[in-house]
Structures are given as C-alpha cells and as structure tokens.
Design an enzyme around this catalytic site. Structure first.
Site, PDB file in Angstrom:
ATOM      1  N   ASP A   8      15.815 163.696 -25.681  1.00 10.12           N
ATOM      2  CA  ASP A   8      14.746 164.211 -24.494  1.00 10.12           C
ATOM      3  C   ASP A   8      14.050 164.344 -25.190  1.00 10.12           C
ATOM      4  OD1 ASP A   8      13.919 165.353 -22.404  1.00 10.12           O
ATOM      5  OD2 ASP A   8      16.119 165.504 -21.641  1.00 10.12           O
ATOM      6  N   ASN A  40      13.119 165.818 -18.969  1.00 15.30           N
ATOM      7  CA  ASN A  40      12.842 167.132 -18.476  1.00 15.30           C
ATOM      8  C   ASN A  40      11.658 167.323 -19.177  1.00 15.30           C
ATOM      9  OD1 ASN A  40      15.611 167.530 -17.091  1.00 15.30           O
ATOM     10  ND2 ASN A  40      16.595 166.628 -19.830  1.00 15.30           N
ATOM     11  N   HIS A  68      15.031 162.866 -12.487  1.00 18.27           N
ATOM     12  CA  HIS A  68      14.595 164.230 -11.851  1.00 18.27           C
ATOM     13  C   HIS A  68      12.961 163.974 -11.705  1.00 18.27           C
ATOM     14  CE1 HIS A  68      17.192 167.082 -13.448  1.00 18.27           C
ATOM     15  NE2 HIS A  68      16.733 166.875 -14.731  1.00 18.27           N
ATOM     16  N   HIS A 155      19.159 154.872 -17.745  1.00 17.04           N
ATOM     17  CA  HIS A 155      19.156 156.723 -17.585  1.00 17.04           C
ATOM     18  C   HIS A 155      21.369 156.215 -17.256  1.00 17.04           C
ATOM     19  CE1 HIS A 155      17.647 160.272 -19.046  1.00 17.04           C
ATOM     20  NE2 HIS A 155      17.938 160.366 -17.427  1.00 17.04           N
ATOM     21  N   HIS A 182      22.682 162.970 -23.461  1.00 17.70           N
ATOM     22  CA  HIS A 182      21.486 164.304 -24.330  1.00 17.70           C
ATOM     23  C   HIS A 182      22.367 164.559 -25.732  1.00 17.70           C
ATOM     24  CE1 HIS A 182      20.807 165.687 -20.462  1.00 17.70           C
ATOM     25  NE2 HIS A 182      19.204 166.273 -21.181  1.00 17.70           N
TER      26      HIS A 182
HETATM   27 FE   LIG Z   1      18.649 162.566 -17.031  1.00 16.48          FE
END
Ligand SMILES: [Fe+2]
Length: 265
Positions: A8, A40, A68, A155, A182
């Site tokens: 990310d 992000n 997001h 995702h 992550h």
């Molecule tokens: Fe996410």
C-alpha cells in the site's frame, strides 16, 4: 508481460518513497505496466485527485483502490468518470449504474490487459455483491475478446475467501493478488492450471507504527476503548518497503514471480 505491483503506498511518506525509487525500479525491471493499490495514498481517509495525478506523473499505469474510495466520492467522481481514468473501484458494489470505472482493459504496445478489482465482505465495512459471481460475470463479458492477460486485485481481509476465489478462477485469469491486510504473505503459488496468486502484496510505511499511526496516539483505542479522533503519524524513519514483480508469458501463464520486502533506515 512484466508487471510491477505495489500495495500500500501510504500517505506522503509512501508517495515520496515511490517518487524517489520508481525510476530505479523501472530501469531494473522494465515493466510493461506498473500497478499500485492507492487505498491509503492520501493517508487513512481517501485518495484525492491531486495524489492520483501525482502517481500518474510517476508512471503508475493502473491504480486500484477500495475501501476508502467512497469516503471521498464527491471529490474523486469526475476523475473516475474520465475515459482515461487510471483508477479502478471495486466491481461488486451495489450502485453499478454509477459512471465509475470498475474493470478496464489497459493497452500498451498493442497488448491488452484486463484488470478487475473486487472486494470481499468479511471484516469489511461495506455491503457488496458476491465477488465470485461478479468475477464470472465480468469474464463472461470478455469471453470473445482477444485479451492478452487478465489480472485481479482482491481487496480482502480473510485469506480463505481469496484462496477459494483464485481456485474458482484458475486458468481463467493470469494471476490474482490480494491487498488490504498490510502484511506481505509468504503464500505465493502457481495453481494446478497455471494461475498465479499471492494473498497480500505488502505495503510501504514506517516500520515501527500501526498502519502508519504512532503507537502512543492509538493507545486509548486499545487500552480504554476511547477512540481518539486525532491519530498521529509515526515519525520513525525506519521504513518497510515491499513490492511484487511478475512475468506472464503470451499464453497467459505466469512464468516468474518475485516478492520483495525490505526494512531500511
Ligand atoms: Fe483497505
């Protein structure tokens, strides 16, 4: 086809790292496409257009997103609706009539790469439609099209769903990579019918942090349950970088994979 994949690229630190290192990595790997999940890229909240354009200028060819992206719909919708948008949102969202890109064929040097982006529901905040059926539905749309390669960004939080999805699509797609946990996983594999898979690519952030948050600033959240609004960024300069490099041959089969995870000062 050669692909360089990042997830990310986190906030300003992630963007600055990419800006500095991507030219060297492009020279080293000579990729046909650079893919980055930008969930992000503007820190914990949402990707803003300014940062998407910043990554465009760095030669990032394709950007995936979620979860997001919808937090900032008003500010990003014009970019998403552009014909030349490099940003994809997840395909299995209910409001399918919105003019956002959710899967797309990217072309370079006469070659066509279909990129699909899906989200699973377990431990996620959004309601989505069944990703397995949506994947099949999209592949059905392209069954008569002469595509060179097909890749999928899933995702997701739970690896079991990712494992099942990729087995369900084995031989129909070139490879599937996961994002959102992550943590770069050590489960890269080539399935029985040649589709390649890894359940998380890994991320780029300050190593001594909780998803870039300073440990002290999120203490109340864990010890007392009080959710402090202002999360502070970790200023530690020990940095974790990770990416995945993939080679897929013209018969759509994955030939080579390389996953990189470096911790450095
Ligand atoms: Fe996410």
């Amino acid at each position: 086809m050669k692909l360089l994949i990042f997830w990310d690229v986190f906030g300003r630190v992630g963007r600055e790292w990419l800006k500095r290192e991507l030219p060297k990595l492009i020279e080293k790997y000579n990729p046909d496409f650079v893919i980055a999940n930008v969930d992000n890229v503007s820190s914990w909240r949402w990707a803003i257009e300014k940062h998407i354009l910043e990554l465009e200028r760095m030669w990032v060819d394709i950007m995936t997103s979620w979860d997001h992206i919808f937090d900032n719909f008003e500010k990003i919708k014009d970019y998403l609706a552009r014909k030349d948008s490099r940003l994809l949102r997840c395909a299995n969202f209910y409001e399918e009539d919105l003019a956002w890109k959710w899967f797309k064929v990217f072309e370079k040097n006469g070659k066509k790469l279909l990129v699909i982006h899906l989200q699973w529901e377990v431990f996620m905040n959004h309601k989505v439609t069944n990703p397995f059926l949506k994947a099949k539905e999209i592949l059905e749309l392209y069954k008569d099209e002469n595509l060179d390669w097909i890749v999928l960004d899933f995702h997701n939080e739970a690896s079991a769903e990712a494992y099942w999805l990729v087995n369900y699509l084995d031989w129909e797609i070139s490879f599937m990579f996961g994002t959102h946990t992550h943590v770069q996983t050590n489960d890269d594999m080539i399935l029985k019918k040649w589709t390649w898979f890894i359940s998380d690519v890994g991320m780029n952030w300050p190593f001594y942090s909780v998803i870039w948050a300073d440990f002290e600033s999120v203490k109340p959240r864990f010890l007392s349950g009080i959710n402090k609004w202002k999360i502070e960024q970790s200023l530690d300069d020990t940095y974790l970088v990770s990416w995945v490099y993939v080679e897929i041959w013209n018969d759509r089969k994955c030939e080579k994979i390389e996953k990189i995870r470096i911790i450095k000062k």
